[in-house]
Write an enzyme that holds these catalytic residues in place. Structure first.
Site: not given
Ligand code: OSB
Ligand code: MG
Length: 378
Positions: A163, A188, A262
């Site tokens: 991230k 990300d 998702k």
């Molecule tokens: O952007 O993928 C994302 C978690 C919360 C909100 C958005 C995101 C995420 C993650 C975690 O990247 C992914 C997971 O559940 O392991």
């Molecule tokens: Mg994402």
């Protein structure tokens, strides 16, 4: 399937550790769960909305209201042949994909149980084992991040997602790449940059990332299409894609070369399958994203990931990475080679620990069809 009863429960669960993204830090979750009962069979789904409207515009509380006041009335008492009919019934409701998906996915679970099939088979999945990656929240400094990556690689995970946010980006990715020259890496941004940052974002091209996920505005594809022409690194869209039409638009305008699917964000299994099929027909890779789900949402993610278009490791990791104790049995486990063996039991394939769910429940609402024939308990 006669939709007799919808039970909403909100559970409070503490994450093992804080998870920091460009839009904020998450320490604990308030998660709405949906149980739907049809002809005596229960199916389960999870609302993947966050507590606040910072990832997208939905929230746990808003989804609760939409489910009680709008989704449930459209479905209760209806007799449907397959869960694939649900999205049509919910069409009058605009947006609120995560609220809809919770019920839609729960009904897929019911249908699979009714047919005695594992959900992934009902969906048309072909992989008995899926590839797993991890998403690592923003850390204090690059050294700390390197330590976290090391641990995940030791556990077998096949791909690392970092991230990033302004000020905690280039140095972090650069340090990890230097330490792990061969690892499959990606970043990300959760919409933290703007097209005006294109020159800066080009610097990520030096790190051979598999992709950069959602660098620009959460609801803008046009700017992403401009940015993609300037980057070597493939853009992967997450936040922008809410339905199959969005996916088609994104591909047609060159806004991305990869899509993160998702279930919540796209409204459930039916839409997810359509997006997977579209991308597969265009040779565009997809993978399964995560929303810090409990085992219930995770089980649906696993089932979806068995579709043949899911050619890249997803953010589908072990229950133990996020929770001391999950809501399902057995918990989701990852093999030493970074895979999950897909369960073979009917439905989502895991047993919901109803006692534990009950213990954690902070809010409960039972909605019944008029003349459902289900006796009202005590
Ligand atoms: O952007 O993928 C994302 C978690 C919360 C909100 C958005 C995101 C995420 C993650 C975690 O990247 C992914 C997971 O559940 O392991
Ligand atoms: Mg994402």
């Amino acid at each position: 399937m006669k939709i007799d009863e919808i039970i909403l429960r909100e559970v409070g669960m503490r994450l093992k550790g804080p998870f920091e993204t460009s839009f904020g830090t998450i320490c604990g979750r308030r998660i709405a769960l949906v149980e739907v009962r049809c002809d005596g069979i229960s199916g389960w789904g999870e609302v993947t909305a966050a507590e606040g409207p910072f990832y997208n515009s939905e929230t746990t509380d808003i989804a609760w209201i939409v489910l009680c006041n709008f989704v449930a009335p459209l479905l209760l008492g209806k007799n449907i042949k397959t869960a694939s009919e649900v999205m049509q019934l919910l069409e009058p409701i605009r947006g609120h994909e995560m609220a809809k998906a919770a019920l839609e996915t729960a009904l897929w679970d019911v249908e699979a149980r009714q047919k005695g099939l594992p959900l992934w088979r009902l969906l048309g999945g072909t992989r008995p084992e899926i590839a797993c990656g991890v998403s690592l929240g923003i850390r204090h400094d690059p050294q700390e991040l390197i330590g976290a990556v090391e641990k995940e690689l030791k556990d077998g995970y096949q791909r690392i997602k970092i991230k990033i946010k302004p000020g905690k980006d280039l140095d972090f990715v650069s340090a990890v790449r230097k330490q792990f020259p061969k690892t499959r890496l990606m970043a990300d941004a959760n919409s933290a940059y703007r097209l005006a940052d294109a020159e800066f974002l080009r610097k990520f091209d030096a790190f051979e990332l598999m992709m950069i996920e959602q660098p620009l505005e959460w609801d803008d594809m046009y700017h992403h299409s401009k940015l993609q022409t300037l980057l070597k690194t493939p853009i992967c869209l997450d936040e922008c894609i809410h339905n199959p039409d969005h996916a088609e638009a994104a591909l047609n305008m060159g806004a991305c070369r990869i899509i993160n699917i998702k279930l919540g964000r796209v409204g459930g299994h039916s839409h997810a399958r359509q997006i997977e099929e579209l991308c597969r027909s265009r040779g565009v890779p997809v993978w399964c994203g995560g929303m810090l789900e409990t085992g219930i949402g995770r089980a649906h993610n696993i089932a979806m990931s068995t579709l043949s278009g899911f050619v890249l490791p997803g953010d589908v990791s072990a229950s133990q990475r996020y929770w001391d104790e999950d809501l399902i049995e057995p918990e989701v486990q990852v093999t030493p080679s970074g895979t999950i063996r897909v369960p073979t039991a009917p439905g989502i394939g895991y047993t919901v620990r109803t006692k534990r769910v009950e213990q954690l429940t902070t809010r409960l609402e039972t909605l019944r069809a008029v003349n459902s024939g289900v006796p009202v308990a005590g």
